[in-house]
Design an enzyme around this catalytic site. Structure first.
Site, mmCIF file in Angstrom:
data_model
loop_
_atom_site.group_PDB
_atom_site.id
_atom_site.type_symbol
_atom_site.label_atom_id
_atom_site.label_comp_id
_atom_site.label_asym_id
_atom_site.label_seq_id
_atom_site.Cartn_x
_atom_site.Cartn_y
_atom_site.Cartn_z
ATOM 1 N N ARG A 98 0.834 -1.207 0.000
ATOM 2 C CA ARG A 98 0.000 0.000 0.000
ATOM 3 C C ARG A 98 0.863 1.249 0.000
ATOM 4 O O ARG A 98 1.880 1.313 0.692
ATOM 5 C CB ARG A 98 -0.947 -0.005 1.207
ATOM 6 C CG ARG A 98 -1.968 -1.125 1.084
ATOM 7 C CD ARG A 98 -3.217 -0.916 1.904
ATOM 8 N NE ARG A 98 -4.180 -1.968 1.576
ATOM 9 C CZ ARG A 98 -5.085 -1.882 0.599
ATOM 10 N NH1 ARG A 98 -5.183 -0.774 -0.116
ATOM 11 N NH2 ARG A 98 -5.901 -2.886 0.354
ATOM 12 N N ASP A 99 0.430 2.236 -0.799
ATOM 13 C CA ASP A 99 1.127 3.521 -0.834
ATOM 14 C C ASP A 99 0.979 4.206 0.525
ATOM 15 O O ASP A 99 -0.091 4.199 1.127
ATOM 16 C CB ASP A 99 0.540 4.396 -1.947
ATOM 17 C CG ASP A 99 1.426 5.575 -2.285
ATOM 18 O OD1 ASP A 99 1.971 5.598 -3.401
ATOM 19 O OD2 ASP A 99 1.571 6.482 -1.431
ATOM 20 N N ILE A 100 2.055 4.835 0.975
ATOM 21 C CA ILE A 100 2.044 5.475 2.294
ATOM 22 C C ILE A 100 1.157 6.726 2.318
ATOM 23 O O ILE A 100 0.700 7.142 3.385
ATOM 24 C CB ILE A 100 3.501 5.814 2.723
ATOM 25 C CG1 ILE A 100 3.600 5.967 4.232
ATOM 26 C CG2 ILE A 100 4.023 7.057 2.010
ATOM 27 C CD1 ILE A 100 5.038 5.975 4.749
ATOM 28 N N HIS A 128 1.371 2.162 -10.057
ATOM 29 C CA HIS A 128 0.327 2.565 -9.115
ATOM 30 C C HIS A 128 -0.986 1.932 -9.590
ATOM 31 O O HIS A 128 -1.354 2.075 -10.766
ATOM 32 C CB HIS A 128 0.105 4.076 -9.142
ATOM 33 C CG HIS A 128 1.265 4.922 -8.715
ATOM 34 N ND1 HIS A 128 1.317 5.543 -7.485
ATOM 35 C CD2 HIS A 128 2.400 5.284 -9.360
ATOM 36 C CE1 HIS A 128 2.430 6.259 -7.401
ATOM 37 N NE2 HIS A 128 3.108 6.126 -8.527
ATOM 38 N N HIS A 155 7.687 1.318 -10.476
ATOM 39 C CA HIS A 155 6.501 0.901 -9.736
ATOM 40 C C HIS A 155 5.255 1.250 -10.530
ATOM 41 O O HIS A 155 5.189 2.273 -11.201
ATOM 42 C CB HIS A 155 6.434 1.546 -8.350
ATOM 43 C CG HIS A 155 6.650 3.030 -8.344
ATOM 44 N ND1 HIS A 155 7.899 3.595 -8.475
ATOM 45 C CD2 HIS A 155 5.782 4.065 -8.231
ATOM 46 C CE1 HIS A 155 7.795 4.917 -8.431
ATOM 47 N NE2 HIS A 155 6.516 5.228 -8.302
ATOM 48 N N ASN A 169 4.849 6.561 -13.384
ATOM 49 C CA ASN A 169 5.546 7.805 -13.677
ATOM 50 C C ASN A 169 7.011 7.491 -13.943
ATOM 51 O O ASN A 169 7.593 6.629 -13.289
ATOM 52 C CB ASN A 169 5.421 8.767 -12.488
ATOM 53 C CG ASN A 169 3.974 9.065 -12.146
ATOM 54 O OD1 ASN A 169 3.172 9.335 -13.032
ATOM 55 N ND2 ASN A 169 3.622 8.985 -10.872
ATOM 56 N N GLU A 227 9.021 10.138 -8.286
ATOM 57 C CA GLU A 227 9.644 10.471 -6.996
ATOM 58 C C GLU A 227 10.644 9.391 -6.575
ATOM 59 O O GLU A 227 11.720 9.698 -6.072
ATOM 60 C CB GLU A 227 8.531 10.619 -5.953
ATOM 61 C CG GLU A 227 8.977 10.898 -4.547
ATOM 62 C CD GLU A 227 7.827 10.790 -3.545
ATOM 63 O OE1 GLU A 227 8.103 10.497 -2.377
ATOM 64 O OE2 GLU A 227 6.659 10.973 -3.947
ATOM 65 N N VAL A 228 10.254 8.142 -6.755
ATOM 66 C CA VAL A 228 11.102 7.032 -6.296
ATOM 67 C C VAL A 228 11.677 6.312 -7.519
ATOM 68 O O VAL A 228 10.918 5.783 -8.345
ATOM 69 C CB VAL A 228 10.286 6.043 -5.430
ATOM 70 C CG1 VAL A 228 11.181 4.896 -4.970
ATOM 71 C CG2 VAL A 228 9.664 6.757 -4.236
HETATM 72 P P1 5GP Z 1 6.071 8.295 -7.930
HETATM 73 O O1 5GP Z 1 5.856 9.768 -7.761
HETATM 74 O O2 5GP Z 1 7.536 7.953 -7.914
HETATM 75 O O3 5GP Z 1 5.343 7.730 -9.105
HETATM 76 O O4 5GP Z 1 5.379 7.635 -6.690
HETATM 77 C C1 5GP Z 1 6.053 7.307 -5.508
HETATM 78 C C2 5GP Z 1 5.004 6.861 -4.517
HETATM 79 O O5 5GP Z 1 5.672 6.256 -3.425
HETATM 80 C C3 5GP Z 1 4.179 8.022 -3.932
HETATM 81 O O6 5GP Z 1 2.797 7.795 -4.215
HETATM 82 C C4 5GP Z 1 4.491 7.978 -2.443
HETATM 83 O O7 5GP Z 1 3.376 8.262 -1.626
HETATM 84 C C5 5GP Z 1 4.992 6.560 -2.245
HETATM 85 N N1 5GP Z 1 5.948 6.392 -1.158
HETATM 86 C C6 5GP Z 1 7.031 7.178 -0.898
HETATM 87 N N2 5GP Z 1 7.702 6.718 0.163
HETATM 88 C C7 5GP Z 1 7.030 5.610 0.585
HETATM 89 C C8 5GP Z 1 7.248 4.685 1.654
HETATM 90 O O8 5GP Z 1 8.187 4.784 2.441
HETATM 91 N N3 5GP Z 1 6.357 3.660 1.760
HETATM 92 C C9 5GP Z 1 5.301 3.520 0.905
HETATM 93 N N4 5GP Z 1 4.487 2.482 1.113
HETATM 94 N N5 5GP Z 1 5.070 4.367 -0.113
HETATM 95 C C10 5GP Z 1 5.929 5.405 -0.275
#
Ligand code: 5GP
Length: 127
Positions: free
Chosen positions: A34-36, A112, A110, A97, A105-106
């Site tokens: 699950r997303d945080i 979503h 991944h 993304n 961001e990460v």
């Molecule tokens: P991006 O912007 O890279 O597509 O999405 C990164 C997602 O990772 C975001 O929706 C953010 O809420 C989620 N996220 C960031 N840090 C953590 C974490 O430590 N644990 C979890 N479960 N999700 C995270």
């Protein structure tokens, strides 16, 4: 073109169990959790366990086994959260993304999977 994987990214730490996660589904090559900061009642992230930076990196460099495992696992997640877009459910959005314009961001690939509410149009302009 080179894809440089940073093994200190937050999802690499989740995969090494250095930080906790709420796992929804796990296979040999894939983890779903699950997303945080959920953007919908159900917001699950599906990641390969291998070191892939983006969707395109994963598609180009992953083995057939990893690719199959990832997409089968993603289908299972849709079923598990009641989002599968068959005639009994309301559907979902799956997005990934990548890079600067994609606002990733990460830097670990991944997917979503969002469901549980109407999700609006696919892309909104941001300034
Ligand atoms: P991006 O912007 O890279 O597509 O999405 C990164 C997602 O990772 C975001 O929706 C953010 O809420 C989620 N996220 C960031 N840090 C953590 C974490 O430590 N644990 C979890 N479960 N999700 C995270």
């Amino acid at each position: 073109m080179a894809y440089v994987y940073d093994d200190q990214n937050i999802f690499a730490k989740i995969l090494r169990a250095e930080i906790p996660n709420t796992t929804v589904y796990e296979t040999e090559h894939t983890l779903a959790f699950r997303d945080i900061a959920p953007k919908a009642p159900d917001h699950v992230l599906v990641i390969p366990k291998g070191p892939y930076v983006t969707f395109d990196h994963f598609c180009q460099a992953a083995s057939d086994e990893e690719l199959t495992d990832f997409f089968r696992a993603s289908g299972e997640v849709c079923k598990m959260i009641g989002a599968a877009a068959d005639d009994t459910a309301l559907g979902f959005r799956a997005i990934t993304n990548a890079g600067q314009h994609g606002v990733q961001e990460v830097p670990h690939f991944h997917l979503h999977i969002l469901s549980g509410r109407p999700l609006g149009r696919m892309v909104e302009a941001t300034d």
